[in-house]
Structures are given as C-alpha cells and as structure tokens.
Write a protein that holds these residues in place. Sequence first.
Motif, mmCIF file in Angstrom:
data_model
loop_
_atom_site.group_PDB
_atom_site.id
_atom_site.type_symbol
_atom_site.label_atom_id
_atom_site.label_comp_id
_atom_site.label_asym_id
_atom_site.label_seq_id
_atom_site.Cartn_x
_atom_site.Cartn_y
_atom_site.Cartn_z
ATOM 1 N N GLY A 58 -4.577 -4.236 -1.479
ATOM 2 C CA GLY A 58 -5.295 -3.658 -0.359
ATOM 3 C C GLY A 58 -6.146 -4.651 0.377
ATOM 4 O O GLY A 58 -6.106 -5.851 0.118
ATOM 5 N N ASN A 80 -0.295 -0.905 -5.951
ATOM 6 C CA ASN A 80 -0.798 -1.292 -4.635
ATOM 7 C C ASN A 80 -1.784 -2.451 -4.717
ATOM 8 O O ASN A 80 -2.411 -2.685 -5.752
ATOM 9 C CB ASN A 80 -1.524 -0.111 -3.981
ATOM 10 C CG ASN A 80 -0.599 1.051 -3.702
ATOM 11 O OD1 ASN A 80 0.522 0.850 -3.234
ATOM 12 N ND2 ASN A 80 -1.062 2.264 -3.974
ATOM 13 N N MET A 99 -4.824 1.870 -2.034
ATOM 14 C CA MET A 99 -4.712 0.486 -2.508
ATOM 15 C C MET A 99 -5.130 0.391 -3.979
ATOM 16 O O MET A 99 -5.749 -0.577 -4.404
ATOM 17 C CB MET A 99 -5.507 -0.470 -1.622
ATOM 18 C CG MET A 99 -6.939 -0.104 -1.365
ATOM 19 S SD MET A 99 -7.636 -1.176 -0.078
ATOM 20 C CE MET A 99 -9.335 -1.299 -0.660
ATOM 21 N N GLU A 116 0.857 -1.179 0.000
ATOM 22 C CA GLU A 116 0.000 0.000 0.000
ATOM 23 C C GLU A 116 0.900 1.238 0.000
ATOM 24 O O GLU A 116 2.108 1.135 0.193
ATOM 25 C CB GLU A 116 -0.889 0.047 1.240
ATOM 26 C CG GLU A 116 -1.773 -1.157 1.454
ATOM 27 C CD GLU A 116 -2.454 -1.130 2.813
ATOM 28 O OE1 GLU A 116 -3.687 -1.103 2.842
ATOM 29 O OE2 GLU A 116 -1.747 -1.124 3.838
ATOM 30 N N ASN A 167 -7.816 2.018 2.103
ATOM 31 C CA ASN A 167 -7.898 1.257 3.337
ATOM 32 C C ASN A 167 -7.798 2.245 4.493
ATOM 33 O O ASN A 167 -6.787 2.949 4.626
ATOM 34 C CB ASN A 167 -6.764 0.224 3.403
ATOM 35 C CG ASN A 167 -6.967 -0.800 4.506
ATOM 36 O OD1 ASN A 167 -8.073 -0.976 5.000
ATOM 37 N ND2 ASN A 167 -5.895 -1.487 4.880
ATOM 38 N N ASN A 189 -1.500 -3.492 9.400
ATOM 39 C CA ASN A 189 -0.900 -2.662 8.362
ATOM 40 C C ASN A 189 0.488 -2.294 8.872
ATOM 41 O O ASN A 189 0.621 -1.551 9.853
ATOM 42 C CB ASN A 189 -1.741 -1.430 8.090
ATOM 43 C CG ASN A 189 -3.064 -1.781 7.421
ATOM 44 O OD1 ASN A 189 -3.221 -1.653 6.223
ATOM 45 N ND2 ASN A 189 -4.024 -2.250 8.216
#
Length: 294
Positions: A238, A236, A230, A216, A273, A248
């Motif tokens: 996600g 990215n 994301m 991300e 996210n 995370n």
Amino acid sequence: MRKLSTAALGSSAAAVALVMAGAAPAGAINSYNATPAPERTEVGALVATWDNDDDPTTPDRVDWVCSGTMVDADTFLTAAHCTAPFTWPANVRFYVSLDQDVQTGLDDAAEAHPGDPAAVARAVGVEGVAHTEAGYPGNSADSHDIAVVEVPAAQMAARWSFTPATLPTAGRLDELGPRGLDATDFVVAGYGTQEARRGPGGHTHPGGGVRMKAPESFDALNKTWLRLAMTAPQGNGGACYGDSGGPNFAVLDGELVLVATTITGDAPCYATNVVYRTDTPTARTFLAPFVDLP
C-alpha cells in the motif's frame, strides 16, 4: 489529507500548519509485498524548492514532496494538497523527476551544488507550472484534491523515455460495480515512505525517494473516492507518506489504467488507501484542458 513527504512536512511551516489544522498525512509504498518499479517510467516524483528564512529572494530548501504520473507528453498528474498555493511559501517552484531513485539524485546533486537548491532541483528534474483544482479543499464528498504540473515536453523527452499512463473513460468504475471491482487487480506506485515503525522516539516512517509498487484489493466505491485495502495478510501492500498524487492502476481488459490518485488513509499506513477517482465529472472537467480524455 495524505501525504506530503515527511521531509517536506518537517521543513515547510505552511505544510505543517495544514496538517495541524486537521489534514491527515499522505502515504508511501509499504515495505511488505512491495517491489521496485523501474518499468513504471511514467511515474515520477514532485520536487519543490522554497524559502523559509528572512530572505525570500532565493530558495533555501529543496526536496521531493509527493508522487505523480505523466498522463501525456507534458502533463504530470498529482494531488492538489501537494501544490495548493496556501500550503506553500509564495516563492515555491515545482519540478518533475522520472528518476527511479530521486533521493540519491538529490543527495548527489547537493554535493555537486552545495548551498544552491535551485541547481539541485534542475539536476534531478524539469521545472513546470502547477495548476491546482479551484474547488480544493472541497468537502468530504468531493475534496477536489487533484492538480497537474505542466512541463516542457521537449525537455522531458530529452531526459527520460516514458509512455504516458492511460486514463479511464467516464464512469468506468461505476460500470464495473462492486462485484467487478472485487475481481479487479489494483497496483499502487509512488516514492513514499514505509509503514510506521515503533522506536525509542515513537513511530517513524523510514525510507522513501525510490519508485516502488505494490498490489492492492478493492474495499469500497464512493461518488469521488475509491478505497483500496493494503493489508498484508491478503497479500497487499500500500501507500504511505510521500505517495500522495501517485497512481493507483486497475488492470482493465489487460491494460493498466490510472483510475485514481493517492490522497489519504490510516496514519500508520497499514490498512486502507483512500484514493481520488479520475473517472468522475469533477476530475474529468479539471483534466480536460490539459490532456485528451478517452
């Protein structure tokens, strides 16, 4: 809020009521730019047994419902909306599994123990006691959406080898600031489903139940929230449904640090996210009785 698994949302009347009241569903790891994460041995799935018939003396449902992370030998960090008592029947029980593929484990255990959800749960996980942040659901500035499940350390160590995640020091993300966060690599992990796919019956979220990870990038920082992009064109991946409570990580000084947990985001699981910071006073005050903080 985000993301009980779609299976749990479909079978728990209390969880469905929560979503209908305005909680947005929570996520899983998307199919794009994502890979399996067998090396993330500290990341696990939250499994629940509960009752939804006229006989509350025995559970009749079992499923994995959220993600989370071991932050010491006996503490599993997850989201409050995964454990809050008012979202579940009174006889819910929680288990932690660190299996790479918890869905296959549940399927195999269901064949071995037909009609016995408790035995299925014991086959895949270790039972624990949930502690939900008392201030949950809070407000938009601070949802207090954090919880832990305390599990017996000896039983966890007997079943899985793992290194607990590293938590950040107080205010670590504030110290980095937007410029530093722009230059920081982020990784999300969890067991959730994939991004929305359109079919004859409308949108569905396939997959889930296998530990995955995806990169991300930084989007925005708030008092208690971190927003992570994301979007596929930027490389990215996600989170999606079932990734709630999952970690995370930020790469800080060459080390993966668990700076936030997945809570919510856009419903199709394509763009953002929205994750709950672990370096804030609220999070640290809640965690202090359960884990030694840096």
